[in-house]
Scaffold this motif. Structure first.
Motif, PDB file in Angstrom:
ATOM      1  N   ASP A   1      -9.644  -9.656  -1.535  1.00 33.28           N
ATOM      2  CA  ASP A   1     -10.249  -8.907  -2.744  1.00 33.28           C
ATOM      3  C   ASP A   1     -10.836  -7.584  -2.102  1.00 33.28           C
ATOM      4  OD1 ASP A   1     -11.532  -8.789  -5.630  1.00 33.28           O
ATOM      5  OD2 ASP A   1     -13.317  -9.304  -4.295  1.00 33.28           O
ATOM      6  N   ALA A   2     -11.617  -7.280  -1.135  1.00 35.55           N
ATOM      7  CA  ALA A   2     -12.155  -6.267  -0.648  1.00 35.55           C
ATOM      8  C   ALA A   2     -11.259  -5.272  -0.549  1.00 35.55           C
ATOM      9  CB  ALA A   2     -13.093  -6.680   0.872  1.00 35.55           C
ATOM     10  N   PHE A   3     -10.128  -5.486   0.248  1.00 37.27           N
ATOM     11  CA  PHE A   3      -9.028  -4.399   0.607  1.00 37.27           C
ATOM     12  C   PHE A   3      -8.327  -3.974  -0.802  1.00 37.27           C
ATOM     13  CE2 PHE A   3      -9.624  -5.381   5.100  1.00 37.27           C
ATOM     14  CZ  PHE A   3      -9.611  -4.322   5.385  1.00 37.27           C
ATOM     15  N   TYR A   4      -8.027  -5.131  -1.468  1.00 37.56           N
ATOM     16  CA  TYR A   4      -6.948  -4.798  -2.794  1.00 37.56           C
ATOM     17  C   TYR A   4      -7.718  -5.511  -3.856  1.00 37.56           C
ATOM     18  CZ  TYR A   4      -3.235  -3.636   0.465  1.00 37.56           C
ATOM     19  OH  TYR A   4      -2.486  -2.881   1.386  1.00 37.56           O
ATOM     20  N   PRO A   5      -8.881  -4.723  -4.523  1.00 39.42           N
ATOM     21  CA  PRO A   5      -9.416  -5.376  -5.592  1.00 39.42           C
ATOM     22  C   PRO A   5      -8.818  -5.172  -6.860  1.00 39.42           C
ATOM     23  CG  PRO A   5     -10.607  -3.166  -5.007  1.00 39.42           C
ATOM     24  CD  PRO A   5      -9.647  -3.674  -3.809  1.00 39.42           C
ATOM     25  N   LYS A   6      -7.773  -4.470  -6.881  1.00 39.04           N
ATOM     26  CA  LYS A   6      -7.078  -3.966  -8.096  1.00 39.04           C
ATOM     27  C   LYS A   6      -6.043  -4.667  -8.349  1.00 39.04           C
ATOM     28  CE  LYS A   6      -8.780   0.950  -8.018  1.00 39.04           C
ATOM     29  NZ  LYS A   6      -8.303   2.277  -7.962  1.00 39.04           N
ATOM     30  N   ALA A   7      -5.636  -5.570  -7.441  1.00 38.10           N
ATOM     31  CA  ALA A   7      -4.461  -6.497  -7.566  1.00 38.10           C
ATOM     32  C   ALA A   7      -4.783  -7.440  -8.746  1.00 38.10           C
ATOM     33  CB  ALA A   7      -4.268  -7.230  -6.277  1.00 38.10           C
ATOM     34  N   THR A   8      -3.655  -7.977  -9.297  1.00 36.29           N
ATOM     35  CA  THR A   8      -3.796  -8.751 -10.301  1.00 36.29           C
ATOM     36  C   THR A   8      -3.303 -10.484  -9.669  1.00 36.29           C
ATOM     37  OG1 THR A   8      -1.745  -8.134 -11.223  1.00 36.29           O
ATOM     38  CG2 THR A   8      -3.812  -7.310 -12.143  1.00 36.29           C
ATOM     39  N   THR A   9      -2.515 -10.209  -8.873  1.00 35.18           N
ATOM     40  CA  THR A   9      -1.989 -11.568  -8.454  1.00 35.18           C
ATOM     41  C   THR A   9      -1.963 -11.436  -6.699  1.00 35.18           C
ATOM     42  OG1 THR A   9      -0.240 -11.799  -9.927  1.00 35.18           O
ATOM     43  CG2 THR A   9      -0.051 -12.847  -8.331  1.00 35.18           C
TER      44      THR A   9
ATOM     45  N   SER B   1       0.633  -5.473   1.229  1.00 42.26           N
ATOM     46  CA  SER B   1       0.062  -6.726   2.247  1.00 42.26           C
ATOM     47  C   SER B   1      -0.896  -6.347   3.147  1.00 42.26           C
ATOM     48  CB  SER B   1       1.460  -6.861   3.063  1.00 42.26           C
ATOM     49  OG  SER B   1       2.680  -7.385   2.464  1.00 42.26           O
ATOM     50  N   LEU B   2      -1.458  -7.476   3.501  1.00 42.83           N
ATOM     51  CA  LEU B   2      -2.785  -7.506   4.440  1.00 42.83           C
ATOM     52  C   LEU B   2      -2.381  -8.540   5.672  1.00 42.83           C
ATOM     53  CD1 LEU B   2      -5.658  -6.747   5.262  1.00 42.83           C
ATOM     54  CD2 LEU B   2      -6.549  -8.702   4.033  1.00 42.83           C
ATOM     55  N   ILE B   3      -2.493  -7.894   6.842  1.00 45.29           N
ATOM     56  CA  ILE B   3      -2.493  -8.625   8.177  1.00 45.29           C
ATOM     57  C   ILE B   3      -3.417  -8.613   9.105  1.00 45.29           C
ATOM     58  CG2 ILE B   3      -0.973  -9.646   9.791  1.00 45.29           C
ATOM     59  CD1 ILE B   3       1.446  -7.633   8.336  1.00 45.29           C
ATOM     60  N   LYS B   4      -4.116  -9.627   9.399  1.00 44.78           N
ATOM     61  CA  LYS B   4      -5.364  -9.566  10.409  1.00 44.78           C
ATOM     62  C   LYS B   4      -5.762 -10.723  11.082  1.00 44.78           C
ATOM     63  CE  LYS B   4      -9.600 -10.119   7.426  1.00 44.78           C
ATOM     64  NZ  LYS B   4      -9.881 -11.625   8.218  1.00 44.78           N
ATOM     65  N   SER B   5      -5.948 -10.488  12.409  1.00 50.20           N
ATOM     66  CA  SER B   5      -6.143 -11.833  13.170  1.00 50.20           C
ATOM     67  C   SER B   5      -5.183 -12.561  13.080  1.00 50.20           C
ATOM     68  CB  SER B   5      -7.352 -12.361  12.788  1.00 50.20           C
ATOM     69  OG  SER B   5      -8.654 -11.477  12.691  1.00 50.20           O
ATOM     70  N   ALA B   6      -3.688 -12.057  13.202  1.00 46.11           N
ATOM     71  CA  ALA B   6      -2.757 -12.923  13.004  1.00 46.11           C
ATOM     72  C   ALA B   6      -2.142 -13.700  14.280  1.00 46.11           C
ATOM     73  CB  ALA B   6      -1.566 -12.292  12.359  1.00 46.11           C
ATOM     74  N   SER B   7      -2.856 -13.591  15.684  1.00 44.02           N
ATOM     75  CA  SER B   7      -2.575 -14.288  16.571  1.00 44.02           C
ATOM     76  C   SER B   7      -1.438 -13.585  17.112  1.00 44.02           C
ATOM     77  CB  SER B   7      -2.310 -15.560  16.600  1.00 44.02           C
ATOM     78  OG  SER B   7      -3.557 -16.169  16.217  1.00 44.02           O
ATOM     79  N   TYR B   8      -1.197 -12.104  16.872  1.00 43.34           N
ATOM     80  CA  TYR B   8       0.293 -11.706  17.416  1.00 43.34           C
ATOM     81  C   TYR B   8       1.671 -12.318  17.224  1.00 43.34           C
ATOM     82  CZ  TYR B   8      -3.319  -8.672  19.544  1.00 43.34           C
ATOM     83  OH  TYR B   8      -4.141  -7.880  19.594  1.00 43.34           O
TER      84      TYR B   8
ATOM     85  N   TRP C   1     -13.747   2.136   1.810  1.00 43.30           N
ATOM     86  CA  TRP C   1     -12.575   2.416   2.643  1.00 43.30           C
ATOM     87  C   TRP C   1     -11.539   2.309   1.767  1.00 43.30           C
ATOM     88  CZ3 TRP C   1      -8.057   0.379   3.873  1.00 43.30           C
ATOM     89  CH2 TRP C   1      -7.062   1.014   4.688  1.00 43.30           C
ATOM     90  N   SER C   2     -11.259   1.163   1.003  1.00 46.72           N
ATOM     91  CA  SER C   2     -10.026   0.966   0.291  1.00 46.72           C
ATOM     92  C   SER C   2     -10.254   1.865  -0.905  1.00 46.72           C
ATOM     93  CB  SER C   2     -10.216  -0.594  -0.357  1.00 46.72           C
ATOM     94  OG  SER C   2      -9.196  -0.796  -1.175  1.00 46.72           O
ATOM     95  N   ASP C   3     -11.396   2.066  -1.376  1.00 47.50           N
ATOM     96  CA  ASP C   3     -11.397   2.993  -2.744  1.00 47.50           C
ATOM     97  C   ASP C   3     -10.973   4.487  -2.247  1.00 47.50           C
ATOM     98  OD1 ASP C   3     -12.350   3.652  -5.559  1.00 47.50           O
ATOM     99  OD2 ASP C   3     -13.659   4.886  -4.446  1.00 47.50           O
ATOM    100  N   ALA C   4     -11.273   4.728  -1.021  1.00 46.59           N
ATOM    101  CA  ALA C   4     -10.947   6.400  -0.605  1.00 46.59           C
ATOM    102  C   ALA C   4      -9.705   6.450   0.082  1.00 46.59           C
ATOM    103  CB  ALA C   4     -11.821   6.559   0.835  1.00 46.59           C
ATOM    104  N   ASN C   5      -8.840   5.359   0.428  1.00 50.39           N
ATOM    105  CA  ASN C   5      -7.558   5.451   0.945  1.00 50.39           C
ATOM    106  C   ASN C   5      -6.330   4.892  -0.032  1.00 50.39           C
ATOM    107  OD1 ASN C   5      -8.036   6.689   3.670  1.00 50.39           O
ATOM    108  ND2 ASN C   5      -9.713   5.115   3.279  1.00 50.39           N
TER     109      ASN C   5
END
Length: 411
Positions: free
Chosen positions: A107-115, A262-269, A82-86
């Protein structure tokens, strides 16, 4: 006599050099420690190899081989696809607030990040030289790591209360052992690990430099992937509420690395609350792309003049433990969502999960380059209400694995 002394001195020097080399070669490296905790064989010359003959470690290795193999087939390979496609060109920095030690999805969502900058309340923790830990302590640590990772391996998020029980006691504790496992199982090689701290101005120090008693404590891990590029993972233990971030230098440190993704998931709203407005505003102001489920930033905070919103999956509303968090605007947006073949967040089944990719628009109004998706602009994605035939209510989702209060990262 002088010649004899010189020969003896030279011999002694060679002996000391050889002894130092032998000790150095026998050092337990962070990478070998990570592989051992992850149920993977350490390097052939590592002192940890002897511990892999223990039946408890061998059982642990088989368990993780199976668990991570199933997870990759069911989940992580699809997230990477999904990340690679989008995502065409995400920023070098990746922010993951309310993450816990979840490097796996970062890492799965943003594998190209360096930090990578991860943050939560879980303490940084410690993993000592495992050859100096009593055998029972190592066996208990392996069991605790398995138990702590059970929820994220099954449901894509941590149950924080379970981690508190498992990893707050003993010599092996906190976020570090879980970060080690995720790095090793993600195919990374750890090159350097150090404890760090931030002063109230956001300046980073090695922990030994003593920046002050109120400093924000964390870890800095330098690692490399299969491409050989050195990358840096920061994990900070910090309170992300308004009062917490205003009294720390964490967001000031993050600002030096912005803009990022940024990534946000399961953040308890939590970002729906007025008590977390500072970190919410920071994410919106300093992100080129934001990937979130509906527990992230409410849709009303995204200006259509600044953001292109790309919905994926199905919005089934929040689970029952989070009442009053339903968003009608989210429901409207997701009427024309693209399909998604993996689950994420509290509604962890793929048929009821939602993911929103938000891409910042350039000042000239053209679409930013961080996405490869051909989804229509947001103005077309939110249609005007129109009469619809009544639909039967969706089948009730299976209950979550734990009561809601166990999901809250701050407990």
């Amino acid at each position: 006599m002088l010649r004899t002394f010189k020969i003896a001195a030279v011999a002694a020097a060679f002996f000391l050099a050889a002894a130092f080399a032998a000790v150095h070669a026998a050092d337990v490296t962070p990478d070998d420690t990570a592989r051992f905790l992850a149920g993977m064989m350490p390097s052939a010359d590592s002192p940890l190899v002897a511990l892999t003959k223990d039946p408890a470690w061998q059982r642990h290795a088989k368990f993780f081989d199976s668990a991570f193999g199933q997870l990759d087939q069911r989940q992580m390979s699809k997230v990477r696809a999904w990340s690679d496609a989008n995502l065409a060109a995400p920023k070098p920095t990746m922010f993951y607030m309310f993450s816990g030690p979840d490097f796996l999805y970062a890492d799965a969502f943003y594998p190209k990040a360096t930090t990578y900058v991860l943050s939560a309340l879980e303490p940084p923790g410690l993993v000592p030289d495992l050859t100096k830990v009593p055998r029972g302590g190592v066996d208990a640590a392996l069991a605790n790591v398995e138990h702590s990772l059970g929820s994220i391996l099954s449901f894509s998020f941590f149950i924080t209360k379970k981690m508190k029980v498992d990893l707050h006691e003993g010599q092996i504790n906190g976020a570090m052992p879980l970060l080690y496992v995720f790095l090793a199982r993600s195919g990374k090689t750890i090159k350097n690990v150090s404890t760090v701290a931030l002063d109230d101005k956001g300046t980073a120090y090695f922990a030994s430099d003593n920046p002050g008693t109120n400093a924000t404590r964390g870890l800095r891990i330098v690692f490399a992937g299969s491409d050989g590029v050195d990358r840096t993972l920061y994990y900070f233990s910090t309170d992300l509420s308004d009062s917490g971030v205003r009294s720390s230098g964490f967001l000031k440190f993050c600002a030096t690395l912005a803009p990022g993704s940024s990534l946000i998931k399961s953040a308890s709203y939590l970002l729906h609350s007025g008590s977390f407005s500072t970190v919410r505003d920071f994410i919106l102001a300093n992100s080129a792309t934001i990937i979130q489920d509906d527990s992230g930033i409410p849709l009303g905070y995204y200006s259509p003049k600044k953001w292109r919103l790309l919905p994926f999956g199905r919005y089934a509303g929040p689970i029952s433990e989070f009442p009053n968090k339903y968003q009608q605007s989210y429901a409207e947006l997701f009427r024309r969502a693209q399909p998604m073949d993996f689950g994420i967040g509290y509604r962890w089944h793929s048929y009821e999960s939602n993911l929103l990719l938000s891409v910042r628009l350039p000042d000239d109004g053209s679409v930013a380059a961080e996405t490869t998706s051909s989804t229509e602009p947001v103005a077309q994605l939110v249609p005007k209400p129109r009469p619809r035939k009544p639909r039967p209510p969706p089948s009730p989702a299976p209950p979550p694995p734990e009561p809601a209060h166990k999901f809250l990262w701050f407990q």
